[in-house]
Design an enzyme around this catalytic site. Structure first.
Site, mmCIF file in Angstrom:
data_model
loop_
_atom_site.group_PDB
_atom_site.id
_atom_site.type_symbol
_atom_site.label_atom_id
_atom_site.label_comp_id
_atom_site.label_asym_id
_atom_site.label_seq_id
_atom_site.Cartn_x
_atom_site.Cartn_y
_atom_site.Cartn_z
ATOM 1 N N ASP A 170 50.114 -8.734 -69.592
ATOM 2 C CA ASP A 170 49.241 -9.794 -68.496
ATOM 3 C C ASP A 170 50.153 -10.340 -67.622
ATOM 4 O OD1 ASP A 170 50.807 -10.898 -70.812
ATOM 5 O OD2 ASP A 170 49.563 -12.615 -70.918
ATOM 6 N N GLU A 209 49.580 -12.143 -73.508
ATOM 7 C CA GLU A 209 50.976 -12.858 -74.371
ATOM 8 C C GLU A 209 50.807 -14.320 -74.063
ATOM 9 O OE1 GLU A 209 54.486 -14.400 -75.363
ATOM 10 O OE2 GLU A 209 53.917 -14.049 -73.173
HETATM 11 ZN ZN LIG Z 1 56.094 -15.731 -69.495
HETATM 12 ZN ZN LIG Z 2 56.854 -13.053 -70.737
#
Ligand SMILES: [Zn+2]
Ligand SMILES: [Zn+2]
Length: 392
Positions: free
Chosen positions: A79, A137
């Protein structure tokens, strides 16, 4: 021993092309449709067994070695962030307001490179590699979503591995420590409620601004007075919202911030003191205080035995590199949720190049890294995974 660095370097153009493509078209957490599509396409090309839509937009693939054996989970995050890119790079983001400013474009490209390398060596592997391309994440819960969708079963991994390109350190630096390497993180929100009034008549009001100021100062005593100087903790107040007019005492103040620790006992003590100090100080100044502390991630803790084993592998693989065996950071990572279940190792791959201006911090609009770190990351992951699944 196979020279995985050589093999990664041979694939450098492939890795770089993928990384730049992901960089041009960044996608936020749980929206990695294009990225996940390319990942699935590349893994399918290799003939792996691919499953998409795991944890919404995640992708997993199984690579079976020639002989049965243990399973190693290799995780790569995909991401981007809601940041407007200012690098001016030829491969700069084409999606306004979105940017790969943490290096996850690089991680995804590394993961696909590792899959290529290990697929070519599958005859030498005893066991299974489970490639996990994870969405979201950056604080949105991608690892938990994938765990919920079963990535830790069928087969259940014996070890878990992940890495992060690391711009705090130069190219050639590798961090591979045993024990905790990234902190447990909590977010806190505090509402300090007083009684609004005229700025010139404070005796008829209860001033939450003064109380909030005292709270901000007092919580700084926790790290300095309640935590051993030999242990680590952070308490940071990062937002403070209140008031509209210079002559009005506002009715309330809202504070937010984060707490970071490595050790569970230190964490417990800091959280306990945090609640006491915030409520006590607020109460002493006649305010009502609401404290809400939520855990974001546990600490990322490397298995000491695996770490020692893989330090040797990395030292053989990259004899020129600066291998650091005690590096840790107060940053946090949702890989912690996977590593809480499956013992493993999280590596840091130095990626900065100050001479070329490639040393802006992670999450900075000018973040970019030395792409040679991609080959080092791919070589490290391929080498440690194959070492773990080696037939001898
Ligand atoms: Zn980051
Ligand atoms: Zn990262």
């Amino acid at each position: 021993m196979t020279d995985y660095l050589d093999e990664a370097l041979e694939l450098f153009e492939y890795t770089q092309e993928l990384r730049r493509d992901f960089h041009r078209y960044p996608e936020l957490g749980f929206q990695e449709i294009r990225t996940g599509g390319i990942v699935a396409r590349e893994l399918n090309t290799l003939g792996l067994e691919v499953t998409t839509g795991v944890g919404k937009t995640g992708v997993i693939a199984l690579l079976e070695g020639k002989e049965p054996g243990p399973t190693a989970l290799l995780r790569f995050d995909m991401d981007a962030l809601p940041i407007h890119e200012e690098t001016g790079a030829i491969y700069a983001s084409q999606n306004p307001g979105l940017m790969h400013a943490c290096g996850h474009d690089g991680h995804t490209a590394i993961g696909l490179t590792v899959a290529r390398i290990l697929q070519a060596h599958r005859d030498e592997l005893a066991g299974t590699i489970k490639f996990v391309f994870q969405p979201a994440e950056e604080g949105l819960g991608g690892a938990e979503a994938m765990i919920k969708d079963g990535i830790l079963e069928n087969p259940r991994p014996d070890i878990s591995l992940a890495l992060h390109l690391w711009n705090e350190k130069p190219l050639g630096w590798i961090g591979a420590a045993g024990g905790p390497v990234m902190a447990a993180a909590e977010i806190f929100r505090i509402r300090v409620v007083g009684k609004g009034g005229h700025g010139a008549v404070p005796q008829l009001a209860i001033d939450p601004v003064l109380a909030a100021a005292q709270i901000i100062t007092a919580v700084q005593s926790i790290v300095s007075r309640n935590v051993s100087p030999l242990q680590s903790a952070v308490v940071s107040v990062t937002t403070m919202r209140s008031g509209e007019a210079f002559n009005v005492i506002p009715p309330e103040v809202e504070l937010q911030g984060t707490i970071r620790t490595f050790d569970p006992e230190v964490r417990q003590r800091v959280l306990e003191r945090f609640n006491q100090v915030v409520s006590g100080v607020g109460g002493a100044l006649e305010c009502q205080v609401e404290v809400d502390v939520k855990s974001i991630t546990p600490a990322v803790s490397n298995d000491p035995e695996l770490a020692t084993r893989f330090q040797k592998t990395i030292a053989c693989l990259l004899p020129e590199s600066k291998l650091i065996t005690d590096y840790k950071t107060m940053g946090s990572e949702d890989m912690a949720f996977i590593m809480r279940e499956i013992p493993g190792c999280f590596f840091f791959i130095g990626s900065a190049n100050p001479e070329q201006g490639l040393d802006a911090a992670h999450h900075h609009p000018r973040f970019d890294f030395d792409e040679r770190a991609l080959s080092q990351g791919a070589a490290v992951m391929a080498a440690v995974a194959s070492e773990y699944l080696s037939k001898e």
